[in-house]
Design a protein around this motif. Structure first.
Motif, PDB file in Angstrom:
ATOM      1  N   PHE A  35      -2.318  38.834  -5.562  1.00  0.00           N
ATOM      2  CA  PHE A  35      -1.725  39.686  -6.811  1.00  0.00           C
ATOM      3  C   PHE A  35      -1.388  41.109  -6.283  1.00  0.00           C
ATOM      4  O   PHE A  35      -1.957  41.699  -5.227  1.00  0.00           O
ATOM      5  N   ARG A  36      -0.050  41.787  -6.816  1.00  0.00           N
ATOM      6  CA  ARG A  36       0.110  43.045  -6.413  1.00  0.00           C
ATOM      7  C   ARG A  36      -0.924  43.700  -7.201  1.00  0.00           C
ATOM      8  O   ARG A  36      -1.309  43.354  -8.376  1.00  0.00           O
ATOM      9  N   PRO A  37      -0.956  45.063  -6.794  1.00  0.00           N
ATOM     10  CA  PRO A  37      -2.159  45.901  -7.714  1.00  0.00           C
ATOM     11  C   PRO A  37      -1.841  45.867  -9.129  1.00  0.00           C
ATOM     12  O   PRO A  37      -2.732  45.534 -10.019  1.00  0.00           O
ATOM     13  N   GLU A  38      -0.544  46.102  -9.447  1.00  0.00           N
ATOM     14  CA  GLU A  38      -0.145  46.253 -11.173  1.00  0.00           C
ATOM     15  C   GLU A  38      -0.365  45.081 -11.681  1.00  0.00           C
ATOM     16  O   GLU A  38      -0.695  44.709 -13.102  1.00  0.00           O
ATOM     17  N   GLU A  39       0.058  43.788 -11.032  1.00  0.00           N
ATOM     18  CA  GLU A  39      -0.212  42.339 -11.471  1.00  0.00           C
ATOM     19  C   GLU A  39      -1.745  42.098 -11.850  1.00  0.00           C
ATOM     20  O   GLU A  39      -2.021  41.561 -12.989  1.00  0.00           O
ATOM     21  N   ALA A  40      -2.515  42.694 -10.847  1.00  0.00           N
ATOM     22  CA  ALA A  40      -3.882  42.426 -11.234  1.00  0.00           C
ATOM     23  C   ALA A  40      -4.608  43.158 -12.221  1.00  0.00           C
ATOM     24  O   ALA A  40      -5.231  42.600 -13.158  1.00  0.00           O
ATOM     25  N   ALA A  41      -3.996  44.471 -12.312  1.00  0.00           N
ATOM     26  CA  ALA A  41      -4.367  45.174 -13.439  1.00  0.00           C
ATOM     27  C   ALA A  41      -4.009  44.731 -14.704  1.00  0.00           C
ATOM     28  O   ALA A  41      -4.650  44.605 -15.710  1.00  0.00           O
ATOM     29  N   ASP A  42      -2.704  44.051 -14.911  1.00  0.00           N
ATOM     30  CA  ASP A  42      -2.485  43.567 -15.863  1.00  0.00           C
ATOM     31  C   ASP A  42      -2.854  42.528 -16.413  1.00  0.00           C
ATOM     32  O   ASP A  42      -3.371  42.465 -17.437  1.00  0.00           O
ATOM     33  N   GLN A  43      -3.101  41.589 -15.632  1.00  0.00           N
ATOM     34  CA  GLN A  43      -4.006  40.416 -15.799  1.00  0.00           C
ATOM     35  C   GLN A  43      -5.266  40.473 -16.472  1.00  0.00           C
ATOM     36  O   GLN A  43      -5.823  40.201 -17.355  1.00  0.00           O
ATOM     37  N   ALA A  44      -5.756  41.644 -15.521  1.00  0.00           N
ATOM     38  CA  ALA A  44      -7.321  42.137 -16.257  1.00  0.00           C
ATOM     39  C   ALA A  44      -7.466  42.619 -17.556  1.00  0.00           C
ATOM     40  O   ALA A  44      -8.262  42.316 -18.108  1.00  0.00           O
ATOM     41  N   SER A  45      -6.265  43.032 -17.781  1.00  0.00           N
ATOM     42  CA  SER A  45      -6.462  44.021 -19.192  1.00  0.00           C
ATOM     43  C   SER A  45      -6.042  43.046 -20.376  1.00  0.00           C
ATOM     44  O   SER A  45      -6.188  43.211 -21.586  1.00  0.00           O
ATOM     45  N   ARG A  46      -5.913  41.510 -19.897  1.00  0.00           N
ATOM     46  CA  ARG A  46      -5.896  40.801 -20.987  1.00  0.00           C
ATOM     47  C   ARG A  46      -7.280  40.236 -21.552  1.00  0.00           C
ATOM     48  O   ARG A  46      -7.220  39.831 -22.751  1.00  0.00           O
ATOM     49  N   CYS A  47      -8.279  40.717 -21.092  1.00  0.00           N
ATOM     50  CA  CYS A  47      -9.706  40.312 -21.456  1.00  0.00           C
ATOM     51  C   CYS A  47      -9.885  41.123 -22.797  1.00  0.00           C
ATOM     52  O   CYS A  47      -9.668  42.275 -22.905  1.00  0.00           O
ATOM     53  N   SER A  48     -10.608  40.160 -23.571  1.00  0.00           N
ATOM     54  CA  SER A  48     -10.953  40.805 -24.961  1.00  0.00           C
ATOM     55  C   SER A  48     -12.426  41.516 -24.858  1.00  0.00           C
ATOM     56  O   SER A  48     -12.852  42.049 -26.137  1.00  0.00           O
ATOM     57  N   GLN A  49     -12.929  41.702 -23.781  1.00  0.00           N
ATOM     58  CA  GLN A  49     -14.178  42.503 -23.549  1.00  0.00           C
ATOM     59  C   GLN A  49     -15.220  41.966 -24.750  1.00  0.00           C
ATOM     60  O   GLN A  49     -15.700  42.445 -25.394  1.00  0.00           O
ATOM     61  N   CYS A  50     -15.597  40.389 -24.817  1.00  0.00           N
ATOM     62  CA  CYS A  50     -16.414  39.804 -25.777  1.00  0.00           C
ATOM     63  C   CYS A  50     -17.771  40.581 -25.698  1.00  0.00           C
ATOM     64  O   CYS A  50     -18.324  40.878 -24.477  1.00  0.00           O
ATOM     65  N   GLY A  51     -18.342  40.452 -26.826  1.00  0.00           N
ATOM     66  CA  GLY A  51     -19.722  40.885 -27.077  1.00  0.00           C
ATOM     67  C   GLY A  51     -20.732  40.067 -26.317  1.00  0.00           C
ATOM     68  O   GLY A  51     -21.713  40.380 -25.722  1.00  0.00           O
ATOM     69  N   VAL A  52     -20.555  38.664 -26.385  1.00  0.00           N
ATOM     70  CA  VAL A  52     -21.003  37.427 -25.776  1.00  0.00           C
ATOM     71  C   VAL A  52     -20.102  36.933 -24.853  1.00  0.00           C
ATOM     72  O   VAL A  52     -19.398  36.054 -25.150  1.00  0.00           O
ATOM     73  N   PRO A  53     -19.987  37.354 -23.679  1.00  0.00           N
ATOM     74  CA  PRO A  53     -18.907  36.837 -22.716  1.00  0.00           C
ATOM     75  C   PRO A  53     -19.305  35.393 -22.179  1.00  0.00           C
ATOM     76  O   PRO A  53     -20.052  35.194 -21.363  1.00  0.00           O
ATOM     77  N   PHE A  54     -18.909  34.570 -22.722  1.00  0.00           N
ATOM     78  CA  PHE A  54     -19.053  33.160 -22.258  1.00  0.00           C
ATOM     79  C   PHE A  54     -18.423  32.909 -20.718  1.00  0.00           C
ATOM     80  O   PHE A  54     -19.457  32.053 -20.156  1.00  0.00           O
ATOM     81  N   CYS A  55     -17.703  33.488 -20.231  1.00  0.00           N
ATOM     82  CA  CYS A  55     -17.274  33.612 -18.807  1.00  0.00           C
ATOM     83  C   CYS A  55     -18.650  33.654 -17.819  1.00  0.00           C
ATOM     84  O   CYS A  55     -19.059  32.960 -17.207  1.00  0.00           O
ATOM     85  N   GLN A  56     -19.359  34.878 -18.387  1.00  0.00           N
ATOM     86  CA  GLN A  56     -20.670  35.292 -17.581  1.00  0.00           C
ATOM     87  C   GLN A  56     -21.876  34.390 -17.844  1.00  0.00           C
ATOM     88  O   GLN A  56     -22.521  33.847 -16.939  1.00  0.00           O
ATOM     89  N   VAL A  57     -21.741  34.030 -19.162  1.00  0.00           N
ATOM     90  CA  VAL A  57     -22.904  32.873 -19.631  1.00  0.00           C
ATOM     91  C   VAL A  57     -22.613  31.567 -18.710  1.00  0.00           C
ATOM     92  O   VAL A  57     -23.674  30.984 -18.027  1.00  0.00           O
ATOM     93  N   HIS A  58     -21.349  31.309 -18.477  1.00  0.00           N
ATOM     94  CA  HIS A  58     -21.210  29.938 -17.623  1.00  0.00           C
ATOM     95  C   HIS A  58     -20.946  30.136 -15.973  1.00  0.00           C
ATOM     96  O   HIS A  58     -20.733  29.260 -15.429  1.00  0.00           O
TER      97      HIS A  58
END
Ligand code: SF4
Length: 487
Positions: A35-58
């Motif tokens: 990724f270029r740095p701005e692409e990585a930052a943009d893509q990371a900003s798509r996260c909805s910061q879930c209260g119960v993050p299923f990504c982490q659970v799994h």
């Protein structure tokens, strides 16, 4: 800067640029660019910061994904690296080879809501590659040295993760491995187009810098028995993986040019590393100019088909007895393989291997007689059982057949000279999971040798758990000794 998150509403999912299939068919370089740095930052900003993050659970190592995504979105990459490396010894390796579609990304709520998952793996790789580039990745420096020593058998992901964690606590760590390079399947099993070898080697070098000793070309059972190692160290961790290839029962299976997947992949990786491999040089383990059939539907089969393409095979087919939806391998890998020209023959299995009379070598494989399969009723595991369809034979020409049917444990008590070591009925090491301990005092186990052939990220998790268990054991032992001395 505080980044605006939840941008999945307006911003689509994007992976880093993927090199075109025509280009990547001819080399062993990784297929995604960074990724270029701005692409990585943009893509990371798509996260909805879930209260119960299923990504982490799994995630098997429970990576704190929402936090490092937010930090990456804010451009705070050093902190993002600290967060991601707090739960994972080799995040850049997981970023490259984890089947995220079955783990974090497959369970991301945005994916489930139909917006396309946050590209967690690619961002994890970007963060850690940046950390290496900027010099933020440092060898562990224990606060105090401890005199106790631990012998780790196996320099694969479980052994290396445990080595780093134990060294962090100041223990004296020696890693034994039967091969001439550390890394296990990371070096000799997984092809470079998924995991470039320098990525593994720089990790091993970091462990050496941290004070871990590697004793390579050392086979427990040949160079020392497990009992001897137990006398040498205060604790032992068995993390030797599973290497015994499962075989196939079919007429003609003894013909030449029918090879186990790991032999094939190891020869390819070794020759890419500059080693002279006679079986590769002779063509026995080289797919160049051959019609290749790979039997199996797991990640190892995917590695074989894609390696064969790069070696210049005439044609590459993957024969699997279930269908696409029921294969164990990653769907992403199948998609990559199809782009690269691999043909999948679903719902089919070999019935016999055919040798060519009239060849200079009468035992040379010329093809497979295969038969069609239908999926019957599910068994106790819930998987539909493959059933051959009467009279459905067909012929596939093949000069090289690669068996990728999975791995079983070797007979460890016999191989390691440890007759007392208890096994499960599957031949894996029997473990008290709470203590990561075998039935032998001071002997622990982790990774595939315990859970059967599994993902690298599970091996890392086991290695970390085993390191914590070994530390508890050694501290209790030391406390017991000082109590006895005081009496
Ligand atoms: Fe972000 Fe997806 Fe994880 Fe939720 S599940 S925290 S959206 S990455």
């Amino acid at each position: 800067m505080t980044a605006k998150m939840l941008r999945f509403v307006t911003l689509g999912r994007a992976m880093p640029e993927k090199r075109g299939a025509e280009l990547r068919r001819h080399d062993f370089d990784e297929i995604y660019r960074e990724f270029r740095p701005e692409e990585a930052a943009d893509q990371a900003s798509r996260c909805s910061q879930c209260g119960v993050p299923f990504c982490q659970v799994h995630c098997p190592v429970h990576n704190n994904i929402p936090d490092w995504l937010k930090l990456a979105a804010e451009g705070r990459l050093e902190e993002a690296y600290e967060t991601s490396s707090a739960t994972n010894n080799f995040p850049e390796i997981c970023g490259r080879i984890c089947p995220q579609d079955r783990l974090c990304e497959g369970n991301c709520v945005i994916e489930q809501a139909g917006h396309g998952t946050v590209t967690i793996g690619a961002i994890e790789k970007f963060i850690t590659d940046t950390a290496w580039e900027k010099g933020w990745v440092k060898p562990v420096r224990p606060r105090r040295e401890r005199r106790q020593s631990i012998g780790i058998v196996g320099a694969g992901p479980a052994g290396l993760a445990a080595a780093e964690e134990l060294r962090r606590q100041g223990y004296q760590v020696t890693v034994y491995d039967r091969y001439d390079r550390a890394g296990g399947l990371l070096i000799y099993g997984i092809p470079a187009f998924k995991l470039e070898k320098e990525v593994v080697q720089r990790r091993t070098a970091l462990l050496v810098e941290a004070g871990v000793t590697f004793t390579l070309n050392f086979e427990v059972g040949r160079d020392a028995s497990l009992e001897e190692l137990r006398r040498r160290h205060d604790a032992i961790l068995i993390a030797c993986g599973v290497y015994k290839a499962r075989d196939i029962q079919a007429p003609g299976v003894g013909l030449h040019n029918i090879v186990p997947a790991l032999d094939y992949l190891t020869a390819s990786n070794r020759s890419s590393l500059g080693d002279h491999v006679p079986a590769f040089a002779s063509g026995a383990l080289d797919a160049r100019g051959k019609n290749v059939v790979v039997i199996g539907g797991g990640d190892t089969a995917m590695d074989c088909v894609r390696t064969a393409v790069r070696q210049g095979a005439l044609s590459v087919k993957c024969l699997y007895r279930r269908d696409r939806a029921n294969m164990p391998g990653s769907q992403r890998e199948v998609a990559h393989a199809e782009e690269e020209g691999v043909e999948f023959v679903w719902l089919a299995q070999p019935e016999a291997f055919v040798g060519g009379s009239g060849n200079a070598d009468p035992y040379k494989l010329t093809g497979l007689r295969a038969q069609r399969i239908h999926l019957g009723i599910a068994d106790a595991t819930g998987r539909q059982q493959p059933r051959p369809i009467e009279g459905s034979h067909f012929h596939l020409p093949a000069d090289l057949a690669i068996k990728a049917l999975g791995f079983d444990p070797e007979n460890l008590p016999e191989a390691m000279g440890a007759p007392g070591l208890e096994l499960t009925r599957w031949g894996s090491v029997k473990l008290d999971w709470k203590r990561m301990a075998t039935n032998l005092e001071g002997v622990f186990a982790a990774g595939d040798i315990v859970r059967g052939a599994s993902l690298v990220v599970w091996a890392i998790r086991d290695g970390r758990d085993a390191a914590a268990a070994i530390q508890r054991y050694l501290m209790a032992k030391e406390a017991g000794l000082s109590a006895t001395a005081a009496e």
